[in-house]
Design a protein around this motif. Structure first.
Motif, PDB file in Angstrom:
ATOM      1  N   ARG A  53      59.529  55.595  78.982  1.00 43.39           N
ATOM      2  CA  ARG A  53      59.632  56.326  80.068  1.00 43.39           C
ATOM      3  C   ARG A  53      58.995  57.840  79.799  1.00 43.39           C
ATOM      4  O   ARG A  53      58.509  58.444  80.700  1.00 43.39           O
ATOM      5  CB  ARG A  53      61.000  56.422  80.898  1.00 43.39           C
ATOM      6  CG  ARG A  53      61.323  54.960  81.319  1.00 43.39           C
ATOM      7  CD  ARG A  53      60.780  54.648  82.604  1.00 43.39           C
ATOM      8  NE  ARG A  53      61.322  55.672  83.641  1.00 43.39           N
ATOM      9  CZ  ARG A  53      60.919  55.425  84.906  1.00 43.39           C
ATOM     10  NH1 ARG A  53      59.999  54.537  85.339  1.00 43.39           N
ATOM     11  NH2 ARG A  53      61.513  56.252  85.906  1.00 43.39           N
ATOM     12  N   GLY A  54      59.342  58.375  78.656  1.00 41.40           N
ATOM     13  CA  GLY A  54      59.056  59.645  78.245  1.00 41.40           C
ATOM     14  C   GLY A  54      59.317  60.716  79.307  1.00 41.40           C
ATOM     15  O   GLY A  54      60.461  60.570  79.508  1.00 41.40           O
ATOM     16  N   SER A  55      58.651  61.489  79.712  1.00 45.47           N
ATOM     17  CA  SER A  55      58.937  62.753  80.719  1.00 45.47           C
ATOM     18  C   SER A  55      59.416  62.126  82.139  1.00 45.47           C
ATOM     19  O   SER A  55      59.925  62.954  82.853  1.00 45.47           O
ATOM     20  CB  SER A  55      57.808  63.446  80.881  1.00 45.47           C
ATOM     21  OG  SER A  55      56.673  62.649  81.501  1.00 45.47           O
ATOM     22  N   LEU A  56      59.290  60.878  82.323  1.00 48.11           N
ATOM     23  CA  LEU A  56      59.848  60.251  83.476  1.00 48.11           C
ATOM     24  C   LEU A  56      61.191  60.270  83.672  1.00 48.11           C
ATOM     25  O   LEU A  56      61.853  60.121  84.866  1.00 48.11           O
ATOM     26  CB  LEU A  56      58.970  59.057  83.752  1.00 48.11           C
ATOM     27  CG  LEU A  56      57.263  59.095  84.431  1.00 48.11           C
ATOM     28  CD1 LEU A  56      57.048  57.488  84.252  1.00 48.11           C
ATOM     29  CD2 LEU A  56      57.173  59.789  85.203  1.00 48.11           C
ATOM     30  N   GLY A  57      61.778  60.147  82.487  1.00 56.05           N
ATOM     31  CA  GLY A  57      63.179  60.094  82.468  1.00 56.05           C
ATOM     32  C   GLY A  57      63.628  58.585  82.675  1.00 56.05           C
ATOM     33  O   GLY A  57      62.754  57.666  83.040  1.00 56.05           O
TER      34      GLY A  57
END
Length: 404
Positions: A265-269
């Protein structure tokens, strides 16, 4: 002295034991199957269904499943009865979580289709999928109860003796390298039989949780890993829309990995609805689906509290990931399965004793192949030149401890 009328005795008339008796009888081996459950005990016509699939995260299990597919064809051909119902089946999860499955399938040349979660969601609108989806074209579902019954009938047709109501008390080795099986007295289909002994060249013990206790008098098996009983409580959820057809559902295993999910998900959380426990499920025609958490096995008796995360957690999973099911219309289902301490299969031979245990929820699905493996260990391979699954992953050696 004991009765010496058979070359091999099989202890335990479940799926693996019944398949072993069938495999041995097909080879012309004099074999007796001993099952402690009486034949006339009232049982449902159908039992729990299992999914016959190739997708496993270990090459040894994929090869075993491929062998099972071939032997299912043989069983159906010789009996004239088809037990397998084709179904769509998928494994899904973050890329890192499903990678071992894809690598094992590729190593074995097993066919599969690789989809993204959204692509799979378009194909099966009643479900929501994780990042990556492995679709298996050759999956099927099979009824465990019917499987056992058919394997025993076919074993008898090939000359095996099946004794119900025969409780085995102990298995020991004889001085000449054979095995002695002590059977309790009791009433069975033949009338009253007093306590007696069978003397055989080899014995296959596939008696579930009772296995360790039966063989602890055999040198080399005194410290057999404990075979545990896991009891879980999945639930049968009704479909929201009765118009959803069978092809719009799929049997599935959700390989849950919160760390891999967060990484993807990375920066999407992190997805707020991401589950903490692995889940599997299968379509139930005309109803919806059975869904349950896959949880680690624990020591438990059949009447002990269920090993599960609780109905609220399961309901939350259905609400978040299976929009085609109604989370408020659920019927509990109880399951029990035997497992080894590491969750893997145990298939090995020590002296005259072959042990088959820890097959969990895959015993019926893989039964035809498991029976061949156990028969090979008992009397040698029927065809030494034929390819067979590698037994190294299933042996006792992996449980050995070394004192430093």
């Amino acid at each position: 002295m004991g009765e010496r009328a058979y070359e091999v005795a099989v202890v335990g008339g479940g799926a693996a034991g019944s398949a072993t008796a069938w495999a041995l009888a097909r080879r012309g081996v004099p074999v007796v199957l001993l099952e402690r459950q009486a034949a006339d005990v009232a049982l449902p016509e159908t039992g729990d269904e299992q999914i016959v699939r190739l997708a496993h995260p270990d090459v040894a299990y994929v090869r075993l499943a491929q062998s099972a597919h071939a032997w299912w064809v043989t069983l159906g051909s010789e009996s004239g009865e088809e037990l397998l119902t084709p179904v769509a089946s998928v494994e899904h999860g973050p890329v890192r979580a499903v990678r071992p499955v894809t690598e094992a399938l590729l190593a074995c040349g097993a066919p599969f289709e690789y989809l993204t979660g959204p692509e799979a969601g378009e194909r099966w609108p009643g479900m929501r999928f994780d990042d990556r989806v492995i679709v298996q074209p050759s999956a099927a579902r099979v009824d465990a109860r019917r499987t056992v019954a058919l394997l025993q009938r076919q074993a008898v047709a090939h000359g095996a003796t099946v004794r119900h109501g025969a409780e085995v008390l102990a298995v020991t080795a004889t001085e000449d390298g054979g095995a002695r099986v002590r059977v309790a007295g009791g009433v069975n289909e033949s009338g009253y039989t007093p306590e007696h002994e069978l003397v055989v060249g080899a014995v296959v013990v596939a008696a579930g949780a009772a296995t360790a206790g039966l063989v602890d008098g055999v040198p080399g098996l005194e410290h057999l890993p404990e075979i545990r009983v896991a009891r879980t409580e999945p639930a049968r959820f009704a479909a929201r829309d009765a118009s959803l057809r069978g092809e719009e559902w799929v049997s599935f295993t959700h390989h849950v990995d919160p760390e891999a999910h967060a990484e993807a998900r990375g920066s999407l959380g992190v997805d707020e609805g991401y589950p903490a426990l692995a889940v599997d499920g299968r379509h139930v025609p005309g109803i919806g689906a059975v869904v349950g958490h896959r949880v680690p096995a624990q020591d438990a008796e059949a009447d002990a509290p269920a090993t599960s995360a609780g109905p609220d957690v399961l309901r939350a999973y259905v609400e978040a990931w299976l929009p085609g099911l109604d989370p408020d219309r659920a019927e509990p289902v109880t399951r029990t399965a035997t497992t080894t301490p590491d969750g893997g299969f145990l298939v090995d031979r020590v002296g005259p004793v072959v042990v088959g245990a820890g097959f969990g929820g895959d015993g019926a699905a893989l039964a035809p192949a498991l029976g061949q493996l156990l028969a090979d260990l008992a009397v040698g391979p029927a065809d030494p030149s034929a390819a067979a699954p590698d037994l190294a992953a299933f042996t006792l050696a992996r449980f050995a401890t070394v004192d430093v």
